[in-house]
Design an enzyme around this catalytic site. Sequence first.
Site, PDB file in Angstrom:
ATOM      1  N   ARG A  41      19.633 -26.306   4.273  1.00 25.67           N
ATOM      2  CA  ARG A  41      20.355 -27.286   3.450  1.00 25.67           C
ATOM      3  C   ARG A  41      19.390 -28.162   2.660  1.00 25.67           C
ATOM      4  O   ARG A  41      19.806 -29.093   1.974  1.00 25.67           O
ATOM      5  CB  ARG A  41      21.235 -28.175   4.324  1.00 25.67           C
ATOM      6  N   GLU A  53      22.929 -17.345   4.969  1.00 25.81           N
ATOM      7  CA  GLU A  53      24.276 -16.801   5.172  1.00 25.81           C
ATOM      8  C   GLU A  53      24.219 -15.420   5.829  1.00 25.81           C
ATOM      9  O   GLU A  53      25.028 -15.102   6.690  1.00 25.81           O
ATOM     10  CB  GLU A  53      25.040 -16.725   3.847  1.00 25.81           C
ATOM     11  N   GLN A  58      27.565 -13.393  12.468  1.00 26.18           N
ATOM     12  CA  GLN A  58      27.627 -12.997  13.891  1.00 26.18           C
ATOM     13  C   GLN A  58      26.570 -13.686  14.744  1.00 26.18           C
ATOM     14  O   GLN A  58      26.304 -13.246  15.866  1.00 26.18           O
ATOM     15  CB  GLN A  58      27.415 -11.474  14.082  1.00 26.18           C
ATOM     16  N   GLY A  97      19.426  -8.977  15.916  1.00 28.54           N
ATOM     17  CA  GLY A  97      20.472  -7.961  15.995  1.00 28.54           C
ATOM     18  C   GLY A  97      21.049  -7.597  14.637  1.00 28.54           C
ATOM     19  O   GLY A  97      20.666  -8.160  13.604  1.00 28.54           O
ATOM     20  N   TYR A 136      32.535 -12.776   0.913  1.00 33.65           N
ATOM     21  CA  TYR A 136      32.198 -14.050   1.546  1.00 33.65           C
ATOM     22  C   TYR A 136      30.807 -14.546   1.130  1.00 33.65           C
ATOM     23  O   TYR A 136      30.641 -15.689   0.687  1.00 33.65           O
ATOM     24  CB  TYR A 136      32.276 -13.955   3.091  1.00 33.65           C
ATOM     25  N   CYS A 215      40.717 -32.341  18.194  1.00 26.12           N
ATOM     26  CA  CYS A 215      41.666 -32.822  17.178  1.00 26.12           C
ATOM     27  C   CYS A 215      41.644 -34.343  17.070  1.00 26.12           C
ATOM     28  O   CYS A 215      41.861 -34.893  15.985  1.00 26.12           O
ATOM     29  CB  CYS A 215      43.080 -32.346  17.512  1.00 26.12           C
ATOM     30  N   CYS A 218      39.249 -35.274  14.444  1.00 30.38           N
ATOM     31  CA  CYS A 218      39.287 -34.437  13.241  1.00 30.38           C
ATOM     32  C   CYS A 218      39.844 -35.220  12.040  1.00 30.38           C
ATOM     33  O   CYS A 218      40.928 -35.801  12.137  1.00 30.38           O
ATOM     34  CB  CYS A 218      40.155 -33.204  13.501  1.00 30.38           C
ATOM     35  N   CYS A 224      47.065 -31.058   9.332  1.00 35.90           N
ATOM     36  CA  CYS A 224      46.921 -29.777  10.034  1.00 35.90           C
ATOM     37  C   CYS A 224      48.268 -29.353  10.631  1.00 35.90           C
ATOM     38  O   CYS A 224      48.806 -30.021  11.522  1.00 35.90           O
ATOM     39  CB  CYS A 224      45.875 -29.929  11.140  1.00 35.90           C
TER      40      CYS A 224
END
Length: 376
Positions: A41, A53, A58, A97, A136, A215, A218, A224
Amino acid sequence: MARKPGQSATRTAKCASSYAEAVASELLPWFRRHQRELPWRQSADPYRVWLSEIMLQQTQVVTVIPYFERFVARFPTVTDLAQANEQDVLRLWEGLGYYRRARQLLAAAKVVASEHEGAFPNTLDGLQGLPGIGRYTAGAIASIAYDLPAPILEANTVRLLARLGAIAGDPTSADVQARLWKLAEDLLPHKRCGEFNQALMELGSLVCTPREPKCGECPLRELCAAFQQGRQDELPTPKPKQVFESVREAAVIVEHCGRVYLRQCGAGERWAGLWDFARFAVSAKRGRAFQEELTSKVREQAGLDVQRFEKLTTLKHGVTRFRITLDCYRAECTRPARLKPHSQWVKPTELADMPLSTTGRKLARLLVAQRVESRE
Ligand code: SF4
């Protein structure tokens, strides 16, 4: 959001846009206060965004950080990476991996260097034309590096958006994916899209966690649908349970004159491009039949005759749907024949610089430790 019966298309569009504005106005200030300092960043350089990215696919942030730092220290620009050899890239990738990612990274760097003069394409289509870059990753680079209005959908945002929009159903199915992409697109603000996308991922990672989402803290709880309906624990719909298959394999460190045999895993194999000791599936359980199976499989795979098997250890590991029990041996080569292509004898001290399979690395460490012990 979905149009209610009787609601006009214009009104739905207005509602969707005011809902999106409400999400952005809660989410962005939260992100500015709570975002983690992560090495990728520090700049919006498309190379660093792309690399991070790909590594994060994974893989958890905490695992990726040291890999990312080593990688950019060694290959600071995409042009440096384009000139690398695959073995060096795989060695740096070892342990992360999904090695196909590393090979595609190198292939894409070569395309950027040779066809785009070292500059990443700045359109979604251009980005998706590079090896290993799908919708993506292209969206992440386009929005974060170029602030283009491109939606993203990865593990954290799938979970967050499924809850935000109360979207039920298998998140990997085509219809649920289409609904999630649509929501991701509808929510995008007109500017600061990169920051918005990062904020979605950060909220998914830190607050809207897979189990027991927080939550209470959040910023989006009023917006939501899952929280309002008390369904945050049942969304996203869990994927069908994976059925695991048990597999027995053996690895043999074949030794001759202070060197060990290695073969490079071929395309389509589990660790394509990396090096490994002789390794194969076994069916005999023990005793003479097992020894004979080991001998014949080493001969078949490496073209070498071996004797005096010594059991080193048993490793258990999982790869995709397989749960593998790997019995590991060392053995002496009695007749060093001409080696098959993509195989070689190496000194144990050279193993540190070679990209090895995950279990190959464990065995290599064991071998080196035993040699140190036997000299002491
Ligand atoms: Fe996730 Fe809860 Fe926030 Fe909804 S309110 S987005 S379920 S953390």
